[in-house]
Design a protein around this motif. Structure first.
Motif, PDB file in Angstrom:
ATOM      1  N   SER A 137      33.023  40.955  50.329  1.00 49.83           N
ATOM      2  CA  SER A 137      33.537  41.339  51.645  1.00 49.83           C
ATOM      3  C   SER A 137      34.749  42.259  51.499  1.00 49.83           C
ATOM      4  CB  SER A 137      33.905  40.102  52.452  1.00 49.83           C
ATOM      5  OG  SER A 137      35.012  39.498  51.844  1.00 49.83           O
ATOM      6  N   ALA A 138      34.989  43.057  52.530  1.00 49.92           N
ATOM      7  CA  ALA A 138      35.953  44.154  52.421  1.00 49.92           C
ATOM      8  C   ALA A 138      37.394  43.688  52.198  1.00 49.92           C
ATOM      9  CB  ALA A 138      35.868  45.019  53.667  1.00 49.92           C
ATOM     10  N   ASP A 139      37.790  42.576  52.800  1.00 53.19           N
ATOM     11  CA  ASP A 139      39.206  42.198  52.646  1.00 53.19           C
ATOM     12  C   ASP A 139      39.358  40.944  51.787  1.00 53.19           C
ATOM     13  OD1 ASP A 139      37.889  40.670  54.337  1.00 53.19           O
ATOM     14  OD2 ASP A 139      39.296  40.813  56.026  1.00 53.19           O
ATOM     15  N   MET A 140      38.592  40.930  50.707  1.00 55.74           N
ATOM     16  CA  MET A 140      38.582  39.775  49.828  1.00 55.74           C
ATOM     17  C   MET A 140      39.915  39.590  49.098  1.00 55.74           C
ATOM     18  SD  MET A 140      35.440  39.421  47.208  1.00 55.74           S
ATOM     19  CE  MET A 140      35.801  41.037  46.650  1.00 55.74           C
ATOM     20  N   SER A 141      40.374  38.333  48.987  1.00 60.80           N
ATOM     21  CA  SER A 141      41.591  38.086  48.211  1.00 60.80           C
ATOM     22  C   SER A 141      41.192  37.749  46.770  1.00 60.80           C
ATOM     23  CB  SER A 141      42.349  36.913  48.807  1.00 60.80           C
ATOM     24  OG  SER A 141      41.585  35.741  48.597  1.00 60.80           O
ATOM     25  N   TYR A 142      42.212  37.652  45.905  1.00 57.97           N
ATOM     26  CA  TYR A 142      41.931  37.317  44.507  1.00 57.97           C
ATOM     27  C   TYR A 142      41.303  35.926  44.403  1.00 57.97           C
ATOM     28  CZ  TYR A 142      42.692  36.034  39.651  1.00 57.97           C
ATOM     29  OH  TYR A 142      42.511  35.593  38.367  1.00 57.97           O
ATOM     30  N   GLN A 146      39.501  34.391  46.624  1.00 61.34           N
ATOM     31  CA  GLN A 146      38.089  34.432  47.042  1.00 61.34           C
ATOM     32  C   GLN A 146      37.227  35.049  45.947  1.00 61.34           C
ATOM     33  OE1 GLN A 146      38.972  36.596  50.587  1.00 61.34           O
ATOM     34  NE2 GLN A 146      38.226  34.945  51.920  1.00 61.34           N
ATOM     35  N   SER A 147      37.756  36.124  45.380  1.00 60.00           N
ATOM     36  CA  SER A 147      36.984  36.814  44.358  1.00 60.00           C
ATOM     37  C   SER A 147      36.753  35.902  43.146  1.00 60.00           C
ATOM     38  CB  SER A 147      37.730  38.098  43.985  1.00 60.00           C
ATOM     39  OG  SER A 147      37.322  38.583  42.791  1.00 60.00           O
ATOM     40  N   SER A 148      37.764  35.100  42.792  1.00 63.62           N
ATOM     41  CA  SER A 148      37.604  34.144  41.679  1.00 63.62           C
ATOM     42  C   SER A 148      36.552  33.101  42.024  1.00 63.62           C
ATOM     43  CB  SER A 148      38.908  33.404  41.399  1.00 63.62           C
ATOM     44  OG  SER A 148      39.894  34.297  41.074  1.00 63.62           O
ATOM     45  N   GLU A 149      36.555  32.675  43.284  1.00 62.73           N
ATOM     46  CA  GLU A 149      35.564  31.678  43.680  1.00 62.73           C
ATOM     47  C   GLU A 149      34.148  32.244  43.601  1.00 62.73           C
ATOM     48  OE1 GLU A 149      36.685  30.168  47.517  1.00 62.73           O
ATOM     49  OE2 GLU A 149      38.266  28.962  46.563  1.00 62.73           O
ATOM     50  N   ILE A 150      34.027  33.485  44.069  1.00 68.26           N
ATOM     51  CA  ILE A 150      32.706  34.134  44.013  1.00 68.26           C
ATOM     52  C   ILE A 150      32.211  34.180  42.565  1.00 68.26           C
ATOM     53  CG2 ILE A 150      31.503  36.351  44.289  1.00 68.26           C
ATOM     54  CD1 ILE A 150      33.098  36.836  46.786  1.00 68.26           C
ATOM     55  N   PHE A 151      33.126  34.543  41.669  1.00 74.47           N
ATOM     56  CA  PHE A 151      32.740  34.645  40.262  1.00 74.47           C
ATOM     57  C   PHE A 151      32.332  33.275  39.711  1.00 74.47           C
ATOM     58  CE2 PHE A 151      34.004  34.527  35.708  1.00 74.47           C
ATOM     59  CZ  PHE A 151      33.027  35.396  35.246  1.00 74.47           C
ATOM     60  N   VAL A 154      37.776  40.845  34.437  1.00 72.46           N
ATOM     61  CA  VAL A 154      37.179  42.070  34.962  1.00 72.46           C
ATOM     62  C   VAL A 154      36.341  41.794  36.211  1.00 72.46           C
ATOM     63  CG1 VAL A 154      35.434  43.812  34.442  1.00 72.46           C
ATOM     64  CG2 VAL A 154      37.197  43.292  32.784  1.00 72.46           C
ATOM     65  N   PHE A 155      35.609  40.688  36.157  1.00 69.35           N
ATOM     66  CA  PHE A 155      34.715  40.382  37.278  1.00 69.35           C
ATOM     67  C   PHE A 155      35.491  39.977  38.526  1.00 69.35           C
ATOM     68  CE2 PHE A 155      32.169  39.763  33.481  1.00 69.35           C
ATOM     69  CZ  PHE A 155      31.020  40.453  33.813  1.00 69.35           C
ATOM     70  N   GLU A 156      36.644  39.357  38.307  1.00 71.34           N
ATOM     71  CA  GLU A 156      37.418  38.894  39.452  1.00 71.34           C
ATOM     72  C   GLU A 156      38.281  39.993  40.056  1.00 71.34           C
ATOM     73  OE1 GLU A 156      37.825  34.350  37.724  1.00 71.34           O
ATOM     74  OE2 GLU A 156      39.409  35.795  37.398  1.00 71.34           O
ATOM     75  N   THR A 157      38.690  40.926  39.210  1.00 72.32           N
ATOM     76  CA  THR A 157      39.650  41.933  39.668  1.00 72.32           C
ATOM     77  C   THR A 157      38.988  43.167  40.263  1.00 72.32           C
ATOM     78  OG1 THR A 157      40.874  41.288  37.724  1.00 72.32           O
ATOM     79  CG2 THR A 157      41.707  43.175  38.932  1.00 72.32           C
TER      80      THR A 157
END
Ligand code: PFF
Length: 457
Positions: A127-132, A134-139, A291-294
């Motif tokens: 999603s466009a306004d993802m936080s770190y 959230q991104s870690s959770e996605i990973f 790399v995947f989270e950032t």
């Protein structure tokens, strides 16, 4: 080109070889591993030590491997067997072949994640306004899905098999020539965005301003392991690639180009990651997920971000592919040369073995206690393989290859191979000194220290 070379296949041109060897070297090691290892080891001081090791150890060992390969026109086991028959040396080649298969298995898992992230970016999964966070959770969720991880591993190993089946110049070289330059351009664009983000300067300071007070012998070990892994050294990949080089080519300048390109890409990957991290207040020591989270966050900050994202993960997948084909090629060359297997059979049998071997690593992120946290050593399969094969085995292999070329095959023979057909060997004396003294002593010293202190690389 001699008759044997023609039968076994050979590079179509020197440029093609350089790109294929750079393709082997440049991969997840540069873009996934280098930034997180640098982050874990304190930044700039680590980078400087890394450079020193590439020049003082990586380049000499690469020249040694290439000359062994070209002299014998053989896989690693055959190369040692030809130059030192009835000795234990072919076992060193065997260690390389087995290490290659093992690295392929877990490397394929991470390459599978990359492929999965490409598909996710295409399908608008970030999603466009993802936080770190959230991104870690996605990973974390992404890698924990067992079926998906095993499926992606399967697809990736199959892709590797298809290219390797195509042979040396038709498969490996043709792909590398198109895709490596494309990766380079995309990396540059992403770096440009990253260094112009708010607070990028803090990231650049971490990455470029050394603080030597943080350096320990462990840092040296990590830098050495990373240099060998990144340059594909210590397991005979460069012996195998060297075996397809024409006698007319200059090995030394080719090796120098490969080291240069590989280091350049790693440095640029750092320039891309660290400013992006610091601009989001993300800790640099984030480990293998870094790399995947950032990066998805970085893409979101660019116009047409997900297009960049999809393009980036696609090319990273390709960079990983040009590395896995070299890993599979080592095993295939061994079976074709020594056991007279058909290329096709060797490719698919070994792809199957690598896939089966990779399953525990693919399952190592999903919470099932056994794969995630092995008894006694308390780490998952993937970490175990990464340390055992990606660090220890390559370090041991590089040590033995340096000792072999320096003292068994002999500097004189190696020099003769390198200066064939009137080739000039710039830095001949420096190389002789490095491969005989500095390389073995430094590698052995670091290796023994790390074994004794049981501090993993
Ligand atoms: N050099 C590759 C990378 O940096 O991703 C990994 C690798 C390939 C290691 C081939 C060893 C090897 F023989």
């Amino acid at each position: 080109m001699n008759a044997r070379n023609t039968e076994r296949g050979a590079w179509g041109s020197r440029f093609g070889f350089i790109l294929a060897a750079a393709g082997s070297a440049i991969g997840l090691g540069n873009i996934w591993r280098f930034p997180y290892v640098t982050g874990n080891n304190g930044g700039a001081a680590f980078v400087i030590i890394y450079f020193a090791f590439v020049i003082l150890i990586g380049l000499p060992v690469m020249i040694a491997e290439l000359s062994l390969g070209r002299r014998t026109a053989r896989n690693p086991v055959g190369a040692f067997a030809q130059l030192a028959p009835r000795s234990f040396w072919p076992a060193v080649g065997m260690l390389g072949v087995l290490t290659g298969l093992g690295i392929l298995s877990y490397y394929g898992v991470i390459a599978g994640w990359t492929l999965g992230y490409f598909l996710k970016a295409v399908c608008g999964g970030f999603s466009a306004d993802m936080s770190y966070i959230q991104s870690s959770e996605i990973f974390a969720q992404f890698v924990a899905d067992p079926l998906q991880a095993v499926g992606l591993l399967f697809v990736f190993i199959a892709l590797t098999g298809i290219v390797v089946k195509g042979g040396v110049s038709g498969g490996i070289e043709r792909w590398a020539k198109i895709l490596m330059p494309l990766l380079f351009v995309l990396l540059l664009l992403l770096t440009l965005r990253s260094v112009t983000l708010e607070n990028a300067a803090a990231g650049l300071t971490f990455y470029l301003k050394p603080d030597f007070s943080k350096v320990t012998v462990n840092t040296l070990g990590n830098a050495l392991g990373q240099a060998l892994f990144s340059l594909s050294l210590g397991m005979g990949a460069m012996i195998t690639y060297g075996s397809y080089i024409s006698k007319r080519d200059n090995l030394v300048t080719s090796a120098a180009y490969v080291c240069l390109f590989d280091t350049l890409i790693a440095v640029i990957a750092g320039l891309m990651i660290f400013p992006a991290l610091f601009s989001q207040n993300i800790p640099p020591a984030g480990g293998p997920g870094l790399v995947f989270e950032t990066l998805p966050i970085l893409f979101n900050q660019m116009p047409g971000g997900m297009l960049f994202g999809a393009g980036f993960f696609l090319l990273l997948t390709v960079a990983a592919l040009t590395s896995t084909i070299s890993l599979l090629e080592v095993v295939v060359a061994y079976l074709v040369d020594e056991w007279k297997w058909k290329r096709n059979t060797a490719v698919w049998m070994m792809a199957l073995v690598a896939f089966a071997l990779g399953i525990p690593s693919a399952l190592s992120q999903n919470g099932s206690a056994f794969f995630t946290r092995l008894p006694i050593i308390h780490m998952g399969f993937l970490d175990l393989f990464n340390i055992l094969l990606g660090n220890y085995s390559l370090t041991l292999g590089a040590l033995l290859i340096a000792l072999f070329v320096a003292f068994r095959w002999g500097i004189h023979q190696a020099n003769q191979e390198i200066t064939q057909m009137g080739q000039i060997f710039y830095g001949k004396t420096a190389w002789s000194i490095l491969i005989r003294f500095l390389c073995p002593i430094a590698i052995l010293g670091i290796f023994v220290y790390i074994l004794l202190t049981r501090n993993y690389f």
